[in-house]
Motif scaffolding. Structure first.
Motif, PDB file in Angstrom:
ATOM      1  N   GLY A  41       0.754  -1.212  -0.066  1.00  0.00           N
ATOM      2  CA  GLY A  41       0.013  -0.084  -0.002  1.00  0.00           C
ATOM      3  C   GLY A  41       0.765   1.264   0.048  1.00  0.00           C
ATOM      4  N   LYS A  42       2.035   1.178  -0.046  1.00  0.00           N
ATOM      5  CA  LYS A  42       2.974   2.452  -0.162  1.00  0.00           C
ATOM      6  C   LYS A  42       3.775   2.462  -1.376  1.00  0.00           C
ATOM      7  N   GLY A  43       4.515   3.590  -1.537  1.00  0.00           N
ATOM      8  CA  GLY A  43       5.126   3.757  -2.946  1.00  0.00           C
ATOM      9  C   GLY A  43       6.635   3.321  -2.621  1.00  0.00           C
ATOM     10  N   LEU A  44       7.512   3.534  -3.578  1.00  0.00           N
ATOM     11  CA  LEU A  44       8.824   3.125  -3.696  1.00  0.00           C
ATOM     12  C   LEU A  44       9.604   4.015  -2.680  1.00  0.00           C
ATOM     13  N   GLU A  45      10.621   3.156  -2.060  1.00  0.00           N
ATOM     14  CA  GLU A  45      11.475   3.956  -1.095  1.00  0.00           C
ATOM     15  C   GLU A  45      12.806   3.554  -1.555  1.00  0.00           C
ATOM     16  N   ARG A  46      13.913   4.363  -1.547  1.00  0.00           N
ATOM     17  CA  ARG A  46      15.219   4.062  -1.830  1.00  0.00           C
ATOM     18  C   ARG A  46      15.688   3.701  -0.351  1.00  0.00           C
ATOM     19  N   VAL A  47      16.623   2.613  -0.549  1.00  0.00           N
ATOM     20  CA  VAL A  47      17.207   2.169   0.936  1.00  0.00           C
ATOM     21  C   VAL A  47      18.585   2.080   0.844  1.00  0.00           C
ATOM     22  N   ALA A  48      19.178   2.003  -0.118  1.00  0.00           N
ATOM     23  CA  ALA A  48      20.603   2.171  -0.289  1.00  0.00           C
ATOM     24  C   ALA A  48      21.049   2.496  -1.643  1.00  0.00           C
ATOM     25  N   THR A  49      22.181   3.114  -1.753  1.00  0.00           N
ATOM     26  CA  THR A  49      22.836   3.524  -3.209  1.00  0.00           C
ATOM     27  C   THR A  49      24.159   3.182  -2.923  1.00  0.00           C
ATOM     28  N   ILE A  50      24.917   2.699  -3.813  1.00  0.00           N
ATOM     29  CA  ILE A  50      26.141   2.567  -4.137  1.00  0.00           C
ATOM     30  C   ILE A  50      26.919   3.021  -5.529  1.00  0.00           C
ATOM     31  N   PHE A  66      21.461  -1.316   7.561  1.00  0.00           N
ATOM     32  CA  PHE A  66      21.425  -1.984   6.440  1.00  0.00           C
ATOM     33  C   PHE A  66      22.963  -1.670   5.862  1.00  0.00           C
ATOM     34  N   THR A  67      23.507  -2.469   4.898  1.00  0.00           N
ATOM     35  CA  THR A  67      24.777  -2.188   4.309  1.00  0.00           C
ATOM     36  C   THR A  67      24.618  -2.917   2.880  1.00  0.00           C
ATOM     37  N   ILE A  68      24.930  -1.892   1.704  1.00  0.00           N
ATOM     38  CA  ILE A  68      25.045  -2.002   0.417  1.00  0.00           C
ATOM     39  C   ILE A  68      26.507  -2.575   0.150  1.00  0.00           C
ATOM     40  N   SER A  69      26.572  -3.299  -0.731  1.00  0.00           N
ATOM     41  CA  SER A  69      28.091  -3.863  -1.323  1.00  0.00           C
ATOM     42  C   SER A  69      27.840  -4.211  -2.685  1.00  0.00           C
ATOM     43  N   ARG A  70      29.019  -4.342  -3.326  1.00  0.00           N
ATOM     44  CA  ARG A  70      29.054  -5.023  -4.811  1.00  0.00           C
ATOM     45  C   ARG A  70      30.353  -5.847  -4.888  1.00  0.00           C
ATOM     46  N   ASP A  71      30.061  -6.833  -5.819  1.00  0.00           N
ATOM     47  CA  ASP A  71      31.308  -7.444  -6.283  1.00  0.00           C
ATOM     48  C   ASP A  71      31.338  -7.206  -7.938  1.00  0.00           C
ATOM     49  N   LYS A  74      31.832 -10.254  -9.956  1.00  0.00           N
ATOM     50  CA  LYS A  74      30.905 -11.131 -10.189  1.00  0.00           C
ATOM     51  C   LYS A  74      29.471 -10.254 -10.587  1.00  0.00           C
ATOM     52  N   ASN A  75      29.550  -9.351 -10.994  1.00  0.00           N
ATOM     53  CA  ASN A  75      28.364  -8.401 -11.381  1.00  0.00           C
ATOM     54  C   ASN A  75      27.214  -8.819 -10.457  1.00  0.00           C
ATOM     55  N   THR A  76      27.456  -8.504  -9.200  1.00  0.00           N
ATOM     56  CA  THR A  76      26.585  -8.973  -8.223  1.00  0.00           C
ATOM     57  C   THR A  76      26.250  -7.788  -7.369  1.00  0.00           C
ATOM     58  N   LEU A  77      25.135  -7.151  -6.825  1.00  0.00           N
ATOM     59  CA  LEU A  77      25.190  -6.309  -5.921  1.00  0.00           C
ATOM     60  C   LEU A  77      24.290  -6.952  -4.655  1.00  0.00           C
ATOM     61  N   TYR A  78      24.748  -6.643  -3.334  1.00  0.00           N
ATOM     62  CA  TYR A  78      24.264  -7.176  -2.244  1.00  0.00           C
ATOM     63  C   TYR A  78      23.353  -6.009  -1.514  1.00  0.00           C
TER      64      TYR A  78
END
Length: 113
Positions: A41-50, A66-71, A74-78
Motif C-alpha cells: 500500500g505504499k510507494g517505492l522507497e530508496r534504501v541504499a545506493t552505491i 543495512f549495508t549495500i555492497s557490490r562485487d 561477479k556483477n552482483t549487488l548485495y
C-alpha cells in the motif's frame, strides 16, 4: 539489462537477511546501483545506493542496519539487512537508475513473529 534479485524470506524481528542481485547486459562496474523497496500500500522507497567506486549512502530509516555492497567481478549487488523490524516488510528491488530506470522482479522480505 537484466536484474535478478534473490534472498528474500520470512524472518523474525531482530533477524538478518542478505539479498543479492545478479546483473547482466551492461557494464556493471561503471554504474551506481540502488536498492529500493515497496511496502504493501505504499510507494517505492530508496534504501541504499552505491556508486561504481563503492561510495554508499542510506536514508535515516535504515542507516546503521543495512549495508549495500557490490562485487564487480561477479556483477552482483548485495544488501545486508540486520535488526529487521516489521516495518521493513516489503518487496525489495535492485535498481539501475539511468534515463530509463531498470528494476528486477523483486524479492519478498517479510518480518514477522
Amino acid at each position: 539489462v537484466q536484474l535478478v534479485e534473490s534472498g528474500g524470506d520470512l524472518v523474525q524481528p531482530g533477524g538478518s537477511l542478505r539479498l543479492s542481485c545478479a546483473a547482466s547486459g551492461f557494464t556493471f562496474s561503471s554504474y551506481a546501483m540502488n536498492w529500493v523497496r515497496q511496502a504493501p500500500g505504499k510507494g517505492l522507497e530508496r534504501v541504499a545506493t552505491i556508486t561504481g567506486g563503492g561510495v554508499t549512502s542510506y536514508p535515516d530509516s535504515v542507516k546503521g542496519r543495512f549495508t549495500i555492497s557490490r562485487d564487480n567481478a561477479k556483477n552482483t549487488l548485495y544488501l545486508q539487512m540486520n535488526s529487521l523490524s516489521p516495518d521493513d516488510t516489503a518487496v525489495y528491488y535492485c535498481e539501475l537508475p539511468l534515463s530509463s530506470t531498470y528494476r528486477g522482479q523483486g524479492t519478498q522480505v517479510t518480518v514477522s513473529s
